[in-house]
Each structure stands twice: as structure tokens, then as C-alpha cells.
Design an enzyme around this catalytic site. Structure first.
Site, mmCIF file in Angstrom:
data_model
loop_
_atom_site.group_PDB
_atom_site.id
_atom_site.type_symbol
_atom_site.label_atom_id
_atom_site.label_comp_id
_atom_site.label_asym_id
_atom_site.label_seq_id
_atom_site.Cartn_x
_atom_site.Cartn_y
_atom_site.Cartn_z
ATOM 1 N N SER A 186 0.882 -1.267 0.058
ATOM 2 C CA SER A 186 -0.044 -0.007 -0.147
ATOM 3 C C SER A 186 1.006 1.373 -0.052
ATOM 4 O O SER A 186 1.923 1.255 0.709
ATOM 5 C CB SER A 186 -0.793 -0.213 1.095
ATOM 6 O OG SER A 186 -1.486 1.303 1.451
ATOM 7 N N LYS A 219 1.964 -3.807 6.786
ATOM 8 C CA LYS A 219 2.430 -3.797 5.329
ATOM 9 C C LYS A 219 3.978 -3.311 5.215
ATOM 10 O O LYS A 219 4.865 -3.923 4.479
ATOM 11 C CB LYS A 219 1.749 -2.567 4.505
ATOM 12 C CG LYS A 219 0.287 -3.114 4.248
ATOM 13 C CD LYS A 219 0.186 -4.080 3.477
ATOM 14 C CE LYS A 219 -1.465 -4.446 3.332
ATOM 15 N NZ LYS A 219 -1.674 -5.899 2.812
ATOM 16 N N TYR A 244 -2.082 -1.251 11.032
ATOM 17 C CA TYR A 244 -2.516 -1.941 9.855
ATOM 18 C C TYR A 244 -1.135 -1.405 8.616
ATOM 19 O O TYR A 244 -0.580 -2.297 8.170
ATOM 20 C CB TYR A 244 -3.564 -1.240 9.293
ATOM 21 C CG TYR A 244 -3.606 -1.430 7.716
ATOM 22 C CD1 TYR A 244 -3.820 -2.831 6.913
ATOM 23 C CD2 TYR A 244 -3.466 -0.222 6.799
ATOM 24 C CE1 TYR A 244 -3.850 -2.701 5.711
ATOM 25 C CE2 TYR A 244 -3.450 -0.387 5.469
ATOM 26 C CZ TYR A 244 -3.701 -1.614 4.983
ATOM 27 O OH TYR A 244 -3.603 -1.754 3.440
HETATM 28 N N1 UFG Z 1 -13.210 10.550 3.263
HETATM 29 C C1 UFG Z 1 -14.287 11.324 3.700
HETATM 30 N N2 UFG Z 1 -15.513 10.641 4.026
HETATM 31 C C2 UFG Z 1 -15.589 9.628 4.129
HETATM 32 C C3 UFG Z 1 -14.648 8.730 3.788
HETATM 33 C C4 UFG Z 1 -13.292 9.185 3.581
HETATM 34 O O1 UFG Z 1 -14.115 12.478 3.369
HETATM 35 O O2 UFG Z 1 -16.776 9.005 4.698
HETATM 36 C C5 UFG Z 1 -11.943 11.261 2.780
HETATM 37 C C6 UFG Z 1 -10.787 10.691 3.500
HETATM 38 O O3 UFG Z 1 -10.802 11.821 4.592
HETATM 39 C C7 UFG Z 1 -9.743 10.902 2.833
HETATM 40 C C8 UFG Z 1 -10.434 10.355 1.023
HETATM 41 O O4 UFG Z 1 -11.688 10.422 1.501
HETATM 42 O O5 UFG Z 1 -9.266 12.368 2.220
HETATM 43 C C9 UFG Z 1 -10.118 8.909 1.082
HETATM 44 O O6 UFG Z 1 -10.352 8.261 2.204
HETATM 45 P P1 UFG Z 1 -10.362 6.654 2.197
HETATM 46 O O7 UFG Z 1 -10.911 6.085 3.692
HETATM 47 O O8 UFG Z 1 -11.354 6.032 0.974
HETATM 48 O O9 UFG Z 1 -8.835 6.294 1.781
HETATM 49 P P2 UFG Z 1 -7.709 6.591 2.428
HETATM 50 O O10 UFG Z 1 -6.625 7.255 1.696
HETATM 51 O O11 UFG Z 1 -7.961 7.082 3.756
HETATM 52 O O12 UFG Z 1 -7.130 5.198 3.139
HETATM 53 C C10 UFG Z 1 -6.510 4.215 1.826
HETATM 54 C C11 UFG Z 1 -6.652 3.103 2.159
HETATM 55 C C12 UFG Z 1 -5.794 2.354 3.226
HETATM 56 C C13 UFG Z 1 -4.405 2.822 3.224
HETATM 57 C C14 UFG Z 1 -4.383 4.344 3.049
HETATM 58 C C15 UFG Z 1 -2.982 4.776 2.931
HETATM 59 O O13 UFG Z 1 -8.194 2.430 2.185
HETATM 60 O O14 UFG Z 1 -5.922 0.839 3.389
HETATM 61 O O15 UFG Z 1 -5.246 4.471 1.932
HETATM 62 O O16 UFG Z 1 -3.073 6.060 2.716
HETATM 63 F F1 UFG Z 1 -3.778 2.506 4.455
#
Ligand code: UFG
Length: 346
Positions: A126, A155, A151
Site C-alpha cells: 500500500s 504492510k 495496519y
Molecule cells: N473521506 C471522507 N469521508 C468518508 C470517507 C473518506 O471525506 O466518509 C475522505 C478521507 O478523509 C480521505 C479520502 O476520502 O481524504 C479517501 O479516504 P479513504 O478512507 O477512501 O482512503 P484513505 O486514503 O484514507 O485510505 C487508503 C486505504 C488504506 C490505506 C491508506 C493509505 O483504504 O488501506 O489509503 O493512505 F492505508
């Protein structure tokens, strides 16, 4: 025809990769303990490809059972290892669950790889290993930052375990693929992402809000140092991501690697904000998404996107789909899946 063990093959990325493997003529054996997926995903795979992959339900933390698998399938050539816990939030609450599951299963597989003369492994890593990067876009040479969650740490440690084992046994081969943010579903709408309960990830939250299961999407922060204030990620279509695994597995089988352990970033190279996701979803589906801006989510980074040029050049692979296509497929899947659930209830 090479035979590939796909661990976590009924999961989100695993199921899409299984479809691509079958369509390109590979034989697939799936191992999954169904801790975060369902056996009926195999029906979706069969409907799409006309082939039902072999399926073994067990926990990869069971060392003896892993050995038994390779005795039962002495013709497995290589492994694509997806099976792992992946909830960032849960990992903070239950770190030991994450360390035990994600690391012990990997070690059992690496041990069996050695014992049973398996050619190599493609490992599901990741972009979380980069933390909040100092420079954008992120290349594979960017420094590995201290992980923000257990988590993420699993990785990082997994990559180190693989690297150390391959130093000790140079005849083994492995490729770690560092995914940015996978989204979307198969264009048939027959397989897709299946979050348990309330989704943590953005796109499933968007589709569930659009279909009316969730009242309101919360946008976590509009005060970031980005053009529209919301956080930026590199969203990659899951089918494009799946295809990269086929290229990587061929590279291992055909012994085309530059060294026995390689790492590639898999992203589009384009940063997209949360507001852009909402806007594009509304444009391509014609469905409005209710949202409210709330505070930042703890542990979130501001912006990250990939430099995928090494994978483009070396693997001859490129993310081809547009954001609109990916979001439309996620919507198609959400609708198909909800309709099926209703049918099952009726
Ligand atoms: N977000 C919202 N509302 C939500 C969910 C997410 O605004 O309900 C925003 C988050 O703040 C972020 C973006 O959407 O800015 C993406 O969020 P995700 O949760 O979809 O993805 P992340 O980038 O946080 O997480 C992903 C993977 C993880 C990994 C991470 C590493 O899901 O497994 O990237 O950066 F660890």
C-alpha cells in the site's frame, strides 16, 4: 497453463484479479477464510468468466494447513497474496489481531514457498508505507515513514520480511505492488467492494449515500492546503489494478525481473480531491450525493498521488480507465447488489 494460488480471492481486489487471471488462461486456486468476504463471490466470478475457481476455506495462520494445501496442489506455480485485515481504524483498536493475522499468514506462505519450490509471490502492499510524503508525485524511492497505524505497519514489516527471506533464498522471487486508492467494480456489476457495516472508504460511502442507505456523506475536512480544501488521493480503477497483477505474475514466471525482489507503485499519477469525487459521481450518474463537511479524520494525510512511471515503463502497464468510468461501475455494482439483497429477502 500456470496455476496461481490467490489468497483472499473472494475479497475486493482478489476477486477482480481472479477474473483477469481466468480470462488470460490461468488456473486459479483461491484460499480465503471468509472473514471479510462471502462464498457467493465465486458465483459472480463464474458468471463473468464461465469458470468456477477451486476454493479452499481456511485460515492462512494455520501453518500445517498451509503445508497441506501445497501437498494437495503440487502444481501451484506462484502466489498472489491479498489475504489480510485492512481496516485502519480497527487496527488501532486491535493491533495484535492485525500483527498476528497479517504477519503470520505471510510467514507461513513464504515458508511453504521455499518447501514446495514455488516460483514466487506478488504481494499486496500500500501507498500507506510512504505516510505524508515530502515530495509529490511519490516514486518508489521516496522514504518509508513511520506508519500511522498498526495496519500500515504490517504492510511495512511484510515488505521487510519478504526482502529478508529473498536475500536468504535468492532463488525465490517476489514483487510488492504498492496500491494507491482502489475504487470501482467489474463493468458487469457482478462483483465489487463489499464493506461490512458502515464503510470507512470514500467511494462505498458515496454510493451508499446515493442509494439512500446512509443519510449523509461526511467530508472529512475542507481546510487542507489543497485547491478546494479537501484531501487529495490517487484513485485507481480496480480492474486496471487487477491487470497489473497479471503482468507482475508473468514477470515472475518468465523470470524477467531485474532483481529477485521488486517494488512498484500502482496509481494513475493524478491527484483527485474529495469534492471532485462527489462532483464527478453526480455528473456521471445524475444522482445527487448529500454531504456535510465535518472535521478532519485523525490520521488522514493531506495529499498523495503516485508517480507510476516506473510501472508504466518496466511492466508495460498503465491505468487506463477514467475516474468517471470507475465511479459509474461502483454505482452499477451498488444497484445490482442491493437489488439482489432485496430479491433474497423476498
Ligand atoms: N473521506 C471522507 N469521508 C468518508 C470517507 C473518506 O471525506 O466518509 C475522505 C478521507 O478523509 C480521505 C479520502 O476520502 O481524504 C479517501 O479516504 P479513504 O478512507 O477512501 O482512503 P484513505 O486514503 O484514507 O485510505 C487508503 C486505504 C488504506 C490505506 C491508506 C493509505 O483504504 O488501506 O489509503 O493512505 F492505508
Amino acid at each position: 497453463m500456470a496455476k496461481i494460488l490467490v489468497t483472499g480471492g473472494t475479497g475486493y481486489i482478489g476477486s477482480h484479479t481472479t477474473v483477469e487471471l481466468i480470462e488470460q488462461g490461468f488456473e486459479v486456486v483461491i484460499v480465503d477464510n471468509l472473514s471479510n468476504s462471502h462464498e457467493w463471490v465465486l458465483d459472480g466470478i463464474e458468471q463473468i468468466t464461465g469458470v468456477r475457481p477451486a476454493f479452499e476455506k481456511f485460515d492462512l495462520c494455520d501453518r500445517e494447513r498451509v503445508q497441506q494445501l501445497f501437498r494437495d496442489h503440487p502444481d501451484i506455480d506462484a502466489i498472489i497474496h491479498f489475504a489480510a485485515h485492512k481496516s485502519v481504524g480497527e487496527s488501532v483498536q486491535k493491533p495484535l489481531k492485525y500483527y498476528r493475522n497479517n504477519l503470520v499468514s505471510l510467514m507461513n506462505l513464504l515458508e511453504a514457498m521455499n518447501d514446495h519450490h514455488i516460483k514466487g509471490m506478488v504481494f499486496s502492499s500500500s501507498c500507506t508505507v510512504y505516510g505524508e510524503p515530502d515530495e509529490l508525485p511519490v516514486t518508489e524511492q521516496a522514504p518509508i515513514k513511520k506508519a500511522a497505524s498498526p495496519y500500515g505497519n504490517t504492510k511495512q514489516i511484510s515488505e521487510e520480511i519478504i526482502e529478508d527471506q529473498l536475500k536468504a533464498v535468492p532463488s525465490l522471487r517476489a514483487i510488492s505492488l504498492r496500491y494507491f486508492n482502489p475504487i470501482g467494480a467489474h463493468p458487469t456489476g457482478l462483483i465489487g467492494e463489499l464493506p461490512l457495516g458502515e464503510p470507512e472508504n470514500l467511494v462505498p460511502y458515496v454510493t451508499q449515500t446515493a442509494i439512500g442507505i446512509r443519510k449523509m456523506l461526511r467530508v472529512f475536512g475542507d481546510d487542507y492546503n489543497t485547491p478546494d480544501g479537501s484531501a487529495i488521493r490517487d484513485y485507481i480503477y480496480v480492474v486496471d489494478l487487477a491487470k497489473a497483477h497479471i503482468v507482475a505474475i508473468r514477470r515472475i514466471l518468465e523470470e524477467k525481473q531485474k532483481k529477485n525482489y521488486e517494488v512498484f507503485n500502482l496509481g494513475t499519477g493524478r491527484g483527485v480531491s474529495v469534492f471532485e469525487i462527489i462532483r464527478t459521481f453526480e455528473e456521471v450518474t445524475g444522482v445527487k450525493v448529500n454531504y456535510v463537511v465535518t472535521g478532519r479524520r485523525p490520521g488522514d494525510i493531506e495529499k498523495i498521488w503516485a508517480d507510476p512511471s516506473y510501472a508504466n515503463r518496466e511492466l508495460g502497464w498503465k491505468a487506463e480507465s477514467t475516474l468517471g468510468e470507475a465511479l459509474l461501475s461502483a454505482w452499477k455494482w451498488e444497484q445490482h447488489y442491493r437489488k439482489n439483497l432485496e430479491k433474497q429477502k423476498a
